[in-house]
Design a protein around this motif. Sequence first.
Motif, mmCIF file in Angstrom:
data_model
loop_
_atom_site.group_PDB
_atom_site.id
_atom_site.type_symbol
_atom_site.label_atom_id
_atom_site.label_comp_id
_atom_site.label_asym_id
_atom_site.label_seq_id
_atom_site.Cartn_x
_atom_site.Cartn_y
_atom_site.Cartn_z
ATOM 1 N N LEU A 1 91.043 39.238 60.782
ATOM 2 C CA LEU A 1 89.827 39.012 60.014
ATOM 3 C C LEU A 1 90.160 38.440 58.636
ATOM 4 N N ILE A 2 91.157 38.990 57.988
ATOM 5 C CA ILE A 2 91.590 38.491 56.675
ATOM 6 C C ILE A 2 92.096 37.052 56.795
ATOM 7 N N SER A 3 92.846 36.789 57.841
ATOM 8 C CA SER A 3 93.372 35.445 58.064
ATOM 9 C C SER A 3 92.239 34.439 58.280
ATOM 10 N N SER A 4 91.258 34.829 59.053
ATOM 11 C CA SER A 4 90.107 33.961 59.306
ATOM 12 C C SER A 4 89.329 33.711 58.017
ATOM 13 N N TYR A 5 89.182 34.743 57.207
ATOM 14 C CA TYR A 5 88.482 34.605 55.934
ATOM 15 C C TYR A 5 89.244 33.658 55.003
ATOM 16 N N ALA A 6 90.561 33.763 55.001
ATOM 17 C CA ALA A 6 91.377 32.871 54.159
ATOM 18 C C ALA A 6 91.178 31.417 54.578
ATOM 19 N N GLU A 7 91.074 31.173 55.870
ATOM 20 C CA GLU A 7 90.810 29.813 56.355
ATOM 21 C C GLU A 7 89.447 29.327 55.874
ATOM 22 N N ASP A 8 88.445 30.209 55.908
ATOM 23 C CA ASP A 8 87.114 29.840 55.432
ATOM 24 C C ASP A 8 87.132 29.494 53.949
ATOM 25 N N VAL A 9 87.845 30.279 53.155
ATOM 26 C CA VAL A 9 87.930 30.017 51.718
ATOM 27 C C VAL A 9 88.617 28.680 51.474
ATOM 28 N N THR A 10 89.667 28.399 52.217
ATOM 29 C CA THR A 10 90.367 27.122 52.091
ATOM 30 C C THR A 10 89.445 25.961 52.441
ATOM 31 N N GLN A 11 88.639 26.146 53.477
ATOM 32 C CA GLN A 11 87.697 25.114 53.897
ATOM 33 C C GLN A 11 86.626 24.879 52.824
ATOM 34 N N VAL A 12 86.105 25.941 52.246
ATOM 35 C CA VAL A 12 85.098 25.811 51.189
ATOM 36 C C VAL A 12 85.705 25.128 49.963
ATOM 37 N N LEU A 13 86.934 25.465 49.640
ATOM 38 C CA LEU A 13 87.614 24.814 48.514
ATOM 39 C C LEU A 13 87.756 23.314 48.770
ATOM 40 N N ALA A 14 88.131 22.941 49.988
ATOM 41 C CA ALA A 14 88.271 21.526 50.329
ATOM 42 C C ALA A 14 86.925 20.802 50.223
#
Length: 83
Positions: free
Chosen positions: A27-40
Amino acid sequence: FFSRSSFDSLVLRPVIADDLEKKHGALISSYAEDVTQVLAIFIENKDSPPIGNNLPPIAGALTWCRGLLERVRLPMEKMKKLD
């Protein structure tokens, strides 16, 4: 998300506790991917954000930024409740 307190007796079992710990990491890993996507998305569109036709430029840019913030903030609040 569910409240972990309703499953406290199950969490005490080692097999279930280990499985939940693995899921928490995913879940944390998936959230980190989402944050990276929003940053991009933010970096790509910050100079010319997508704005609705019915909004002035500044209000539209602020609305867009708030939308990105909510996209990150809401899942974080739900994960905090799990701990």
